[in-house]
Write an enzyme that holds these catalytic residues in place. Sequence first.
Site, PDB file in Angstrom:
ATOM      1  N   HIS A  79       0.844  -1.199   0.000  1.00  0.00           N
ATOM      2  CA  HIS A  79       0.000   0.000   0.000  1.00  0.00           C
ATOM      3  C   HIS A  79       0.879   1.249   0.000  1.00  0.00           C
ATOM      4  O   HIS A  79       1.779   1.387   0.823  1.00  0.00           O
ATOM      5  CB  HIS A  79      -0.910  -0.005   1.223  1.00  0.00           C
ATOM      6  CG  HIS A  79      -1.899   1.097   1.235  1.00  0.00           C
ATOM      7  ND1 HIS A  79      -1.736   2.233   2.007  1.00  0.00           N
ATOM      8  CD2 HIS A  79      -3.065   1.261   0.569  1.00  0.00           C
ATOM      9  CE1 HIS A  79      -2.772   3.041   1.822  1.00  0.00           C
ATOM     10  NE2 HIS A  79      -3.588   2.479   0.961  1.00  0.00           N
TER      11      HIS A  79
ATOM     12  N   MET B 247      -8.180  10.585  -7.210  1.00  0.00           N
ATOM     13  CA  MET B 247      -9.513  10.039  -6.959  1.00  0.00           C
ATOM     14  C   MET B 247      -9.524   8.525  -7.022  1.00  0.00           C
ATOM     15  O   MET B 247      -8.798   7.905  -7.800  1.00  0.00           O
ATOM     16  CB  MET B 247     -10.500  10.580  -7.991  1.00  0.00           C
ATOM     17  CG  MET B 247     -10.054  10.406  -9.424  1.00  0.00           C
ATOM     18  SD  MET B 247     -11.288  10.922 -10.627  1.00  0.00           S
ATOM     19  CE  MET B 247     -12.261   9.418 -10.742  1.00  0.00           C
ATOM     20  N   ALA B 248     -10.340   7.956  -6.156  1.00  0.00           N
ATOM     21  CA  ALA B 248     -10.608   6.528  -6.250  1.00  0.00           C
ATOM     22  C   ALA B 248     -11.636   6.325  -7.357  1.00  0.00           C
ATOM     23  O   ALA B 248     -12.381   7.236  -7.708  1.00  0.00           O
ATOM     24  CB  ALA B 248     -11.147   6.006  -4.928  1.00  0.00           C
TER      25      ALA B 248
ATOM     26  N   LYS C   6     -19.215   4.071 -15.441  1.00  0.00           N
ATOM     27  CA  LYS C   6     -18.020   4.868 -15.740  1.00  0.00           C
ATOM     28  C   LYS C   6     -16.895   4.573 -14.752  1.00  0.00           C
ATOM     29  O   LYS C   6     -15.754   4.326 -15.139  1.00  0.00           O
ATOM     30  CB  LYS C   6     -18.366   6.357 -15.746  1.00  0.00           C
ATOM     31  CG  LYS C   6     -19.348   6.747 -16.839  1.00  0.00           C
ATOM     32  CD  LYS C   6     -19.681   8.228 -16.789  1.00  0.00           C
ATOM     33  CE  LYS C   6     -20.684   8.600 -17.881  1.00  0.00           C
ATOM     34  NZ  LYS C   6     -21.042  10.033 -17.862  1.00  0.00           N
TER      35      LYS C   6
ATOM     36  N   GLY D  99      -7.926  19.584  -6.479  1.00  0.00           N
ATOM     37  CA  GLY D  99      -6.809  19.617  -5.547  1.00  0.00           C
ATOM     38  C   GLY D  99      -6.751  20.877  -4.705  1.00  0.00           C
ATOM     39  O   GLY D  99      -6.090  20.912  -3.660  1.00  0.00           O
TER      40      GLY D  99
END
Length: 336
Positions: free
Chosen positions: A119, A178-179, A227, A309
Amino acid sequence: MTDIKVSQEKLKELVVNKLTDASLVREHAEIVADVLIHADMRGVSSHGVLRTEHYVKRLNEGGMNPNPEFKITETGPCSAIFDGDDGMGHVVTKEAMDVAIEMAKKNGIGMVGITNSSHCGALSYFVQQAAEHNLVGMALTHTDSIVVPFGGAKPYFGTNPIAYGFPARKNKPVILDMATSNVAFGKVLHAREAGGEIPSDWGVDEKGQPTTNPHDVSYLLPFAGPKGYGLGMVVDIMSGIMTGSSFGPNIAKMYGDYDKKRKLGHFIFTINPAMFTNIDDFLDSMDQMIDEIHQVEPAEGFDKVLVPGEPEQLKEEVALTEGVPVTKSVYEYLAN
């Protein structure tokens, strides 16, 4: 739950002490602390110092290499494979980004596939690293399966985040991190620590039903339905299949099997705008775009239109003077 404000320096000391006590080499512990605090200062507590306890557990049980030997194999003038030797993903990705930056400075583009990692924390840290060199940066990483695909009842892909960084001259860089799920699972973890409910579109329970209780969340949902699902698949292909790493449900779980190496893959690339246009014109045009967006009339309920951001950058400015917000339980763990 009220957050405790801690100075950046004190917080770094606490995190480094915890990680070095778990046998991580100090140089790597300091980099990990920097990445975690970067996230907390930007208000992204899901990827902040609350992760320290998890990393300590995995280090203590053998799931990560506390003193890895990295291996870089250049596969072309603009490409390389970076073997992280099962080290801390934050350090692996920072070092790999350094390689990509040098490639882009020399040959215009740098692409680095990362293998045998773990991670790596907030991707914004690494694309900002590129932007500080007036380069465009991009970073992708897959994660273990927890996101329900569009039309499915059980998870296949992970949150599979993606980040871009674009430099400007007088303005701060534009950072999109972004996830591909509606939220990162770390936000659910933070909600469990802080208490209270979560939005019903964050995740579902074991039966696939939406829930507002963070403790009942078993799986997450992709953003924007098909998406987010499609983009999450792209991230997994580039981070997993293209680096020869695992993918989808074949990726080792972050929470569980703490004695096993996760063997995560990441993919990063850098672009030197000077290879395509005049660098001064590029930076000035980025400033012009940012300034023009700021001048867009805000909708009701908004004071100003911000660029990606920027909300996090504004929080970072506050944290620099007022201290970094940390939940009480996380602070008590770090301080004891």
